[in-house]
Motif scaffolding. Structure first.
Motif, PDB file in Angstrom:
ATOM      1  N   LEU A   1      -5.277 -10.800   9.250  1.00 24.11           N
ATOM      2  CA  LEU A   1      -5.936 -11.613   8.228  1.00 24.11           C
ATOM      3  C   LEU A   1      -6.646 -10.728   7.195  1.00 24.11           C
ATOM      4  N   LEU A   2      -7.321  -9.688   7.676  1.00 21.89           N
ATOM      5  CA  LEU A   2      -8.000  -8.776   6.757  1.00 21.89           C
ATOM      6  C   LEU A   2      -6.997  -8.018   5.885  1.00 21.89           C
ATOM      7  N   MET A   3      -5.881  -7.638   6.468  1.00 19.09           N
ATOM      8  CA  MET A   3      -4.847  -6.949   5.711  1.00 19.09           C
ATOM      9  C   MET A   3      -4.352  -7.809   4.552  1.00 19.09           C
ATOM     10  N   ALA A   4      -4.090  -9.072   4.843  1.00 21.05           N
ATOM     11  CA  ALA A   4      -3.572  -9.978   3.816  1.00 21.05           C
ATOM     12  C   ALA A   4      -4.604 -10.253   2.723  1.00 21.05           C
ATOM     13  N   SER A   5      -5.888 -10.078   3.036  1.00 19.23           N
ATOM     14  CA  SER A   5      -6.931 -10.399   2.065  1.00 19.23           C
ATOM     15  C   SER A   5      -6.905  -9.485   0.847  1.00 19.23           C
ATOM     16  N   VAL A   6      -6.339  -8.280   0.974  1.00 15.06           N
ATOM     17  CA  VAL A   6      -6.349  -7.365  -0.169  1.00 15.06           C
ATOM     18  C   VAL A   6      -5.391  -7.825  -1.253  1.00 15.06           C
ATOM     19  N   ILE A   7      -4.513  -8.768  -0.934  1.00 16.21           N
ATOM     20  CA  ILE A   7      -3.632  -9.330  -1.951  1.00 16.21           C
ATOM     21  C   ILE A   7      -4.439 -10.173  -2.934  1.00 16.21           C
ATOM     22  N   VAL A   8      -5.466 -10.842  -2.415  1.00 12.72           N
ATOM     23  CA  VAL A   8      -6.294 -11.725  -3.238  1.00 12.72           C
ATOM     24  C   VAL A   8      -7.435 -10.960  -3.895  1.00 12.72           C
ATOM     25  N   PHE A   9      -8.095 -10.102  -3.128  1.00 13.12           N
ATOM     26  CA  PHE A   9      -9.249  -9.348  -3.633  1.00 13.12           C
ATOM     27  C   PHE A   9      -8.875  -7.874  -3.745  1.00 13.12           C
ATOM     28  N   GLN A  10      -8.620  -7.419  -4.976  1.00 14.32           N
ATOM     29  CA  GLN A  10      -8.150  -6.057  -5.183  1.00 14.32           C
ATOM     30  C   GLN A  10      -9.212  -5.135  -5.770  1.00 14.32           C
ATOM     31  N   ASN A  11     -10.467  -5.508  -5.592  1.00  8.82           N
ATOM     32  CA  ASN A  11     -11.540  -4.600  -5.928  1.00  8.82           C
ATOM     33  C   ASN A  11     -11.454  -3.366  -5.025  1.00  8.82           C
ATOM     34  N   PRO A  12     -11.543  -2.156  -5.569  1.00  8.52           N
ATOM     35  CA  PRO A  12     -11.374  -0.950  -4.747  1.00  8.52           C
ATOM     36  C   PRO A  12     -12.277  -0.899  -3.520  1.00  8.52           C
ATOM     37  N   VAL A  13     -13.530  -1.344  -3.677  1.00 11.91           N
ATOM     38  CA  VAL A  13     -14.458  -1.322  -2.542  1.00 11.91           C
ATOM     39  C   VAL A  13     -13.968  -2.248  -1.433  1.00 11.91           C
ATOM     40  N   TRP A  14     -13.518  -3.455  -1.801  1.00 16.01           N
ATOM     41  CA  TRP A  14     -13.033  -4.394  -0.788  1.00 16.01           C
ATOM     42  C   TRP A  14     -11.738  -3.890  -0.150  1.00 16.01           C
ATOM     43  N   VAL A  15     -10.846  -3.329  -0.952  1.00 19.95           N
ATOM     44  CA  VAL A  15      -9.582  -2.837  -0.418  1.00 19.95           C
ATOM     45  C   VAL A  15      -9.836  -1.779   0.650  1.00 19.95           C
ATOM     46  N   VAL A  16     -10.731  -0.843   0.358  1.00 18.56           N
ATOM     47  CA  VAL A  16     -11.032   0.216   1.331  1.00 18.56           C
ATOM     48  C   VAL A  16     -11.689  -0.371   2.576  1.00 18.56           C
ATOM     49  N   ALA A  17     -12.659  -1.291   2.385  1.00 23.25           N
ATOM     50  CA  ALA A  17     -13.356  -1.909   3.525  1.00 23.25           C
ATOM     51  C   ALA A  17     -12.388  -2.712   4.388  1.00 23.25           C
ATOM     52  N   ALA A  18     -11.536  -3.519   3.742  1.00 23.12           N
ATOM     53  CA  ALA A  18     -10.587  -4.347   4.488  1.00 23.12           C
ATOM     54  C   ALA A  18      -9.572  -3.492   5.231  1.00 23.12           C
ATOM     55  N   MET A  19      -9.105  -2.410   4.599  1.00 25.67           N
ATOM     56  CA  MET A  19      -8.143  -1.538   5.255  1.00 25.67           C
ATOM     57  C   MET A  19      -8.784  -0.797   6.431  1.00 25.67           C
ATOM     58  N   CYS A  20     -10.071  -0.443   6.299  1.00 24.95           N
ATOM     59  CA  CYS A  20     -10.789   0.185   7.421  1.00 24.95           C
ATOM     60  C   CYS A  20     -10.723  -0.703   8.662  1.00 24.95           C
ATOM     61  N   LEU A  21     -11.090  -1.980   8.482  1.00 24.54           N
ATOM     62  CA  LEU A  21     -11.136  -2.906   9.612  1.00 24.54           C
ATOM     63  C   LEU A  21      -9.739  -3.323  10.058  1.00 24.54           C
ATOM     64  N   ALA A  22      -8.847  -3.555   9.100  1.00 20.15           N
ATOM     65  CA  ALA A  22      -7.481  -3.977   9.452  1.00 20.15           C
ATOM     66  C   ALA A  22      -6.788  -2.901  10.273  1.00 20.15           C
ATOM     67  N   LYS A  23      -6.942  -1.661   9.861  1.00 22.77           N
ATOM     68  CA  LYS A  23      -6.319  -0.560  10.596  1.00 22.77           C
ATOM     69  C   LYS A  23      -6.926  -0.433  11.994  1.00 22.77           C
ATOM     70  N   GLY A  24      -8.248  -0.469  12.086  1.00 26.52           N
ATOM     71  CA  GLY A  24      -8.899  -0.338  13.390  1.00 26.52           C
ATOM     72  C   GLY A  24      -8.560  -1.456  14.346  1.00 26.52           C
ATOM     73  N   LEU A  25      -8.505  -2.689  13.845  1.00 29.70           N
ATOM     74  CA  LEU A  25      -8.249  -3.849  14.698  1.00 29.70           C
ATOM     75  C   LEU A  25      -6.785  -3.912  15.145  1.00 29.70           C
ATOM     76  N   THR A  26      -5.857  -3.703  14.220  1.00 33.36           N
ATOM     77  CA  THR A  26      -4.440  -3.784  14.593  1.00 33.36           C
ATOM     78  C   THR A  26      -4.021  -2.611  15.475  1.00 33.36           C
ATOM     79  N   TYR A  27      -4.671  -1.448  15.302  1.00 36.60           N
ATOM     80  CA  TYR A  27      -4.329  -0.273  16.093  1.00 36.60           C
ATOM     81  C   TYR A  27      -4.763  -0.387  17.552  1.00 36.60           C
ATOM     82  N   ALA A  28      -5.451  -1.462  17.928  1.00 37.15           N
ATOM     83  CA  ALA A  28      -5.883  -1.629  19.323  1.00 37.15           C
ATOM     84  C   ALA A  28      -4.697  -1.607  20.288  1.00 37.15           C
ATOM     85  N   ILE A  29      -3.513  -2.026  19.811  1.00 39.34           N
ATOM     86  CA  ILE A  29      -2.329  -2.037  20.674  1.00 39.34           C
ATOM     87  C   ILE A  29      -1.854  -0.620  20.985  1.00 39.34           C
TER      88      ILE A  29
END
Length: 420
Positions: free
Chosen positions: A298-326
């Protein structure tokens, strides 16, 4: 000694993923020097994975026989030779050949490293141990990005690659101070070698098609689409779509790496804590991973809507950490299914996931080119595709993976899988 081994596996993964990611960080100068199109660059990215799945399985299976330490040393020496060979690359054909060979000899490292860590640590610490190994991948791919970018700008991309060859030689020297396994596992290892002779191919294939093995592999596969995208395309995305400078991109990549490591290590520790408390694989492993992956998608998909650089970096931080749990917990699940074939089981998981590396970069390049001058649209479509895939397979993983019910690791001499 177990912590020394874990540190070396962590450092080995840094080298492994620095080898993978440096080509993405050097994308702009390489594409300019050889006049490569997006499709050709996608070919370079995907070529790394052409032999990766096959050699990952073969190399890990061989490690079950000759020992993980010896096999890891052989791999490191080969990496060093290939990285020094980059100095002689003069065009697209040699660049692709180099990437194919590097992928072939790096394929077995991760599954062997997970299995090696599994041998050195008790069950209640294995998710954490594997998360440390995985974090080496993130450090290698992202946290050292500013250093790699600086090396590329100062010394040129060829010499930056060669420096990684030197790191491989140093690691090979250091691994020689360790032993193959803890002394208290010598007897268990002897029993495991006897079990290797009883493996029945038909029963083994049935095991691989079981819901626990199948949907763990599919969840890993979906996440690895994102892994490859981050390595090959995210630097380009941050520069061309989010409009960052090369320096800003390097720091953004490093920041995403650091935060994501904290996130998935924390998830692994939570999983271990729950397992220690309730001994339930489904609650402590499956539900924790499945829920994390859904939130990450869900966080990964959010960068399509909100492309502010700060949000993109924040969302990718969490998206990467959460999905990498596998990535750290998935290997513990498949090793649980067949402990005496730990390296082989993990190699099938990682190699199946790495098939994503064959099609992912080329597909992304094709999608970007289809968007024409609207590069942002092409990248957004690729991100949406990844988010939907991760969401789908994480839901299936949460529903169908039930390692508690049956330990399918016990295979009788007659070839039948026995419940334990």
């Amino acid at each position: 000694m177990r912590w020394v081994v874990l540190l070396l596996l962590f450092l080995g993964q840094i080298i492994n993923f620095a080898d993978k990611s440096i080509v993405g960080l050097a994308a702009v100068p390489i594409m300019k020097e050889f006049d490569l199109s997006n499709v050709q660059w996608g070919l370079v990215g995907s070529s790394y994975y052409w032999l990766y799945p096959v050699t990952g399985i073969v190399g890990a299976a061989w490690a079950d026989r000759i020992g993980a330490k010896k096999m890891l040393g052989i791999l490191m020496l080969t990496w060093a030779v290939l990285q020094f060979g980059v100095l002689g690359i003069t065009g697209l054909a040699l660049l692709v050949a180099y990437r194919v060979m590097l992928g072939a000899f790096e394929g077995p490292f991760s599954p062997i490293a997970y299995s090696h860590a599994n041998n050195w640590f008790p069950p209640k610490q294995r998710a954490f141990a594997n998360s440390v190994v995985v974090s080496g991948a993130t450090v290698g791919a992202m946290v050292v990005a500013p250093l790699l970018v600086a090396a590329i700008s100062i010394f040129g991309w060829r010499w930056a690659f060669a420096f990684l060859g030197i790191a491989s030689l140093i690691w090979f020297t250091l691994i020689q101070i360790t032993s193959e396994r803890p002394r208290d596992l010598e007897e268990k290892q002897s029993v495991a070698k006897k079990k290797l002779e009883k493996l029945n191919l038909k029963s083994f294939l049935i095991l691989l098609s079981s819901p626990s093995a199948l949907f763990t592999t599919l969840a890993y596969f979906s996440t690895y689409i994102f892994v490859v995208w981050i390595s090959v395309w995210m630097p380009v995305y941050l520069v061309k779509v989010i409009k960052m400078s090369s320096v800003e991109m390097g720091y953004a990549v490093a920041g995403i790496g650091i935060v994501s490591v904290v996130v998935y290590v924390a998830i692994s520790m939570i999983s271990d804590s729950l397992f220690k408390r309730n001994q339930s694989w489904r609650i402590s492993r499956v539900y924790v991973v499945g829920g994390s992956m859904i939130a990450g998608a869900l966080l990964m998909a959010s960068v399509i809507v909100f492309q502010n650089p700060v949000w993109v970096v924040a969302a990718m931080c969490l998206a990467k950490g959460l999905t990498y749990a596998i990535l750290p917990i998935g290997p513990t699940i498949v090793i649980h299914l067949m402990p005496e074939r730990g390296s082989l089981m993990t190699s099938i998981l990682t190699s199946s996931g790495n098939i994503a590396g064959i099609v992912g970069p080329m597909l992304t390049g094709f999608v970007i080119d289809l968007a024409g001058d609207n590069t942002a649209l092409g990248f957004n479509q690729s991100i949406l595709f990844m988010g939907v895939m991760i969401m789908l397979f994480s839901i299936l993983f949460s529903i169908y993976v039930k390692p508690d019910r049956t330990n399918t690791a016990a295979i009788s001499p007659s070839g039948k899988i026995m419940d334990v």
